[in-house]
Write a protein that holds these residues in place. Structure first.
Motif, PDB file in Angstrom:
ATOM      1  N   LEU B 113      15.302   1.036 -39.451  1.00  0.00           N
ATOM      2  CA  LEU B 113      15.500   2.426 -39.038  1.00  0.00           C
ATOM      3  C   LEU B 113      14.241   3.062 -38.473  1.00  0.00           C
ATOM      4  O   LEU B 113      14.290   4.182 -37.974  1.00  0.00           O
ATOM      5  N   ASN B 114      13.119   2.383 -38.590  1.00  0.00           N
ATOM      6  CA  ASN B 114      11.886   2.996 -38.087  1.00  0.00           C
ATOM      7  C   ASN B 114      10.884   1.922 -37.681  1.00  0.00           C
ATOM      8  O   ASN B 114      11.055   0.740 -37.978  1.00  0.00           O
ATOM      9  N   THR B 115       9.832   2.367 -37.017  1.00  0.00           N
ATOM     10  CA  THR B 115       8.867   1.412 -36.466  1.00  0.00           C
ATOM     11  C   THR B 115       8.000   0.757 -37.531  1.00  0.00           C
ATOM     12  O   THR B 115       7.472  -0.340 -37.300  1.00  0.00           O
ATOM     13  N   THR B 116       7.848   1.410 -38.683  1.00  0.00           N
ATOM     14  CA  THR B 116       7.147   0.747 -39.787  1.00  0.00           C
ATOM     15  C   THR B 116       7.840  -0.562 -40.115  1.00  0.00           C
ATOM     16  O   THR B 116       7.198  -1.591 -40.376  1.00  0.00           O
ATOM     17  N   ASP B 119       7.430  -3.179 -37.236  1.00  0.00           N
ATOM     18  CA  ASP B 119       6.099  -3.796 -37.158  1.00  0.00           C
ATOM     19  C   ASP B 119       6.034  -5.117 -37.927  1.00  0.00           C
ATOM     20  O   ASP B 119       5.197  -5.965 -37.632  1.00  0.00           O
ATOM     21  N   LEU B 209      17.522   1.225 -35.164  1.00  0.00           N
ATOM     22  CA  LEU B 209      16.615   1.131 -34.013  1.00  0.00           C
ATOM     23  C   LEU B 209      17.305   0.393 -32.872  1.00  0.00           C
ATOM     24  O   LEU B 209      17.978  -0.613 -33.105  1.00  0.00           O
ATOM     25  N   PRO B 210      17.093   0.831 -31.633  1.00  0.00           N
ATOM     26  CA  PRO B 210      17.592   0.038 -30.503  1.00  0.00           C
ATOM     27  C   PRO B 210      16.761  -1.250 -30.369  1.00  0.00           C
ATOM     28  O   PRO B 210      15.604  -1.307 -30.798  1.00  0.00           O
ATOM     29  N   LEU B 213      13.174  -1.077 -28.845  1.00  0.00           N
ATOM     30  CA  LEU B 213      12.074  -0.540 -29.662  1.00  0.00           C
ATOM     31  C   LEU B 213      11.656  -1.560 -30.726  1.00  0.00           C
ATOM     32  O   LEU B 213      10.479  -1.721 -31.041  1.00  0.00           O
ATOM     33  N   LYS B 216       9.524  -3.943 -28.918  1.00  0.00           N
ATOM     34  CA  LYS B 216       8.199  -3.393 -28.615  1.00  0.00           C
ATOM     35  C   LYS B 216       7.289  -3.475 -29.837  1.00  0.00           C
ATOM     36  O   LYS B 216       6.179  -3.997 -29.769  1.00  0.00           O
ATOM     37  N   HIS B 217       7.765  -2.934 -30.964  1.00  0.00           N
ATOM     38  CA  HIS B 217       6.883  -2.871 -32.134  1.00  0.00           C
ATOM     39  C   HIS B 217       6.616  -4.247 -32.718  1.00  0.00           C
ATOM     40  O   HIS B 217       5.501  -4.554 -33.125  1.00  0.00           O
TER      41      HIS B 217
END
Lengths: 244, 244, 244, 244
Positions: B113-116, B119, B209-210, B213, B216-217
């Motif tokens: 759900l998030n970039t954390t 990563d 998240l798409p 993204l 990317k991360h």
């Protein structure tokens, strides 16, 4: 080169783990010398316990490294955009602090629901829109900064009065007159995100602060009529972070 | 025998309480020497404050103790299966960290759900199915490992790109190139579980998240085009755990 | 002037960060000398780590500074109202502790749902109504105190038996026989706010404590028949904060 | 008199603040010498930082003080009932730990939803019914113990296999072979209460553990076939609190 600023930015970076705002090294602080048009930022991938003032990287307002042996934070292009577009800010912070990230992942603003919020943020802290595929692939970190700036323009927000933004799906950026102020704002944002989360679970009533209470608390601490702290005559004095 | 690995595995075990991932002694770390086909694991039932590097138990890939006066972790058969089935991993961690356990008990994946999350984990961390009565009674710990492996095969997941799994009703297992990396992944998993919990309470929108993204991360930190940290040329360099 | 009281109020202020009740400097404690009609309060905008007993400001019951080089807390008018209207109290605390703030922002009382609550608060801790625009603009801090007093009168609450109030949209105020007691009550309020939040999420049943259990726990610790602690004969002995 | 037991009970009491189970002095531990029929308990109203082994109070199984200058815990009658009715227990703990209190206030069992729970508690930890007005007024603390015992009888629970109970509206009691074991169980209860809370918010599915998994985890650590830890041959060996 910029030794005092490096020391200040170093110290501001070291506040992040002390304030519980970072896990591992997931955060970075920069500070700018506006006269020289240069900013100083944490190097990428260096653990806080190993960080030294001399590790700080000097970058110009085109985002080019001017001095430093280490790579600057990978978020440097975001900082660069913010310094260019928000001419009165002196420092920028990015963290992955967990309550702010929870709102960012939900794509939600952090609303102004209590006076703790109003003491620092003059209204909701916006969640900038998610980036498109094209923006991410072309210049992810730069476009992250541009999405924040776009959000402030579209919503007609004053970046000095609301010194923070979420980036949807990602996390918070905060800023302020100095690197130290930006760190202070990062902590306030995390605290009010936690409080707001719980308030929103407790009730479905509209509990947005009325404008007059927002005015009262914000201007109790900011601007020429501020009367908290020990330096009341000074306008926009952010050096005293207190209201009691 | 394997003195350096024992030291590394000892140190990785000692990180668990420091990172807030264990209550009492509810966790264990192992690390493998692939050339010798032997792994080193925490002994069962020894408190962290009493643990010494020489207490580590050496086990072969059949799960047999090769050296050590103490019983190995009761979860040793799970570690054995993971080392056999996931040939590129160098370390395994099991904890009962509370946010990950909350999702495991609910039988839910920890979604991206998030970039954390992105990563470190290239997509949702799956909740492997609960074991059957027969599997539990026949070989509980071994079948725990097999359920994880089955889940990765069925969902066509890359165990190097998603170095973690929940086991439904039980808790998290993580792994990585080394014992230290596996501990890092265990902490990230706990952090994103906490963030995801709160995001899922804040909204019922689809906030996955798409793919772009996620790409990317994840690839900002992994693979030949990674550009975070100070060693960008190195592929899959997990020795620097930072992205700022 | 009032050196012993300054020392006591200083020590009570220093308990706030130790008990996890303040972020930065968002809190203040005062204590009164009833014979002289003077109270001592934390100066505004001084960080806890820099605070000294001699920094305390002496204020009379009109809210006028009688001694001290520093500005008193900006919340001084609220303290003044409470000392004038609640004649038996010896100390007042204001914090922005996050669980209490979450209820205040929601405009909700902190209900009496468990015996931890009943040991200290004889019934719900009320959320005083939000102030009007006129009240905020005319005398914000003074009217904050008046809203608390009004709430206690309208609901016929005994300020000695319920030594705390929320102010809607803002946060908690607590009081007690001494500054130290008021700090104790501030911590209890934060603890029960956290517990109540979770209980209210777990069930929609009516879980208010019955009157007889409220009576039992409150009077086990207060009044002439109290039997906890080591000084049972003493009525209203708040010097021992324990019930085990 | 009972100097070694006093030392053990003192040390067990001092674990409560270290394990984050008490605020102020809201908790108490006792331990019994079954041969002499005497138990040792924390005095009422003494802060942990001031506590000494010699402060412990000796009480007989009628609840009468046999030795000690201080009043025993006001919860002594509850401990007395539990020692009389549960003949194999050696220690009792009462706390107001916040997650367990949240369930108690909601009148809800702490259900068996994960293996962390099953490692220590062989099934749900019950919430004993709230006491009636008459029970509270006649003998509050004694009837608290009786309500726990009644609950175990009515539900046909084995107090050795489920060494804990909530008391509705109040909080948790735990017990075990020794005072130290009872403290361990108090911590496990708090951890699983937190985990269960979050799991119950994540899903409305029936996520109770199946009996065979409860059996597996419980008997992996208890009874003659236990195989965790370093003393597998010993039945009911609670001296090693580990399962890894």
């Amino acid at each position: 080169m910029l030794e005092q600023l490096k020391q200040e930015v170093y110290e501001a970076n070291m506040q992040l783990p002390k304030l519980g705002l970072v896990t591992f090294t997931w955060g970075n602080v920069s500070g700018i010398d506006r006269e020289q048009g240069l900013f100083v930022i944490k190097p990428s991938g260096v653990a806080y316990e190993d960080l030294k003032p001399s590790d700080m990287v000097v970058v110009n307002l085109k985002g080019e490294v001017v001095e430093g042996d280490l790579n600057p934070s990978s978020d440097t292009p975001t900082h660069t955009v913010l310094y260019n577009e928000f001419p009165n800010i002196g420092g920028v912070v990015h963290t992955h602090s967990p309550w702010a990230v929870s709102f960012a992942a939900a794509g939600m603003d952090i609303p102004a629901l209590n006076t703790t919020h109003a003491d620092t943020f003059y209204g909701s802290v916006p969640a900038a829109r998610a980036l498109t595929k094209e923006e991410i692939e072309a210049d992810y970190e730069g476009n992250t900064g541009k999405a924040i700036v776009e959000t402030f323009k579209e919503r007609q927000l004053d970046y000095e009065a609301v010194p923070a933004s979420l980036v949807s799906q990602h996390g918070p950026f905060t800023w302020g007159p100095s690197a130290k102020d930006a760190v202070y704002n990062a902590k306030v944002l995390e605290v009010v995100a936690e409080e707001d989360y719980h308030s929103l679970q407790l009730t479905r009533d509209n509990i947005q602060l009325p404008q007059y209470l927002l005015d009262k608390h914000y201007y109790r601490k900011h601007g020429k009529d501020a009367y908290y702290g020990q330096n009341n005559a000074k306008s926009h004095d952010h050096s005293k972070h207190a209201h009691n």
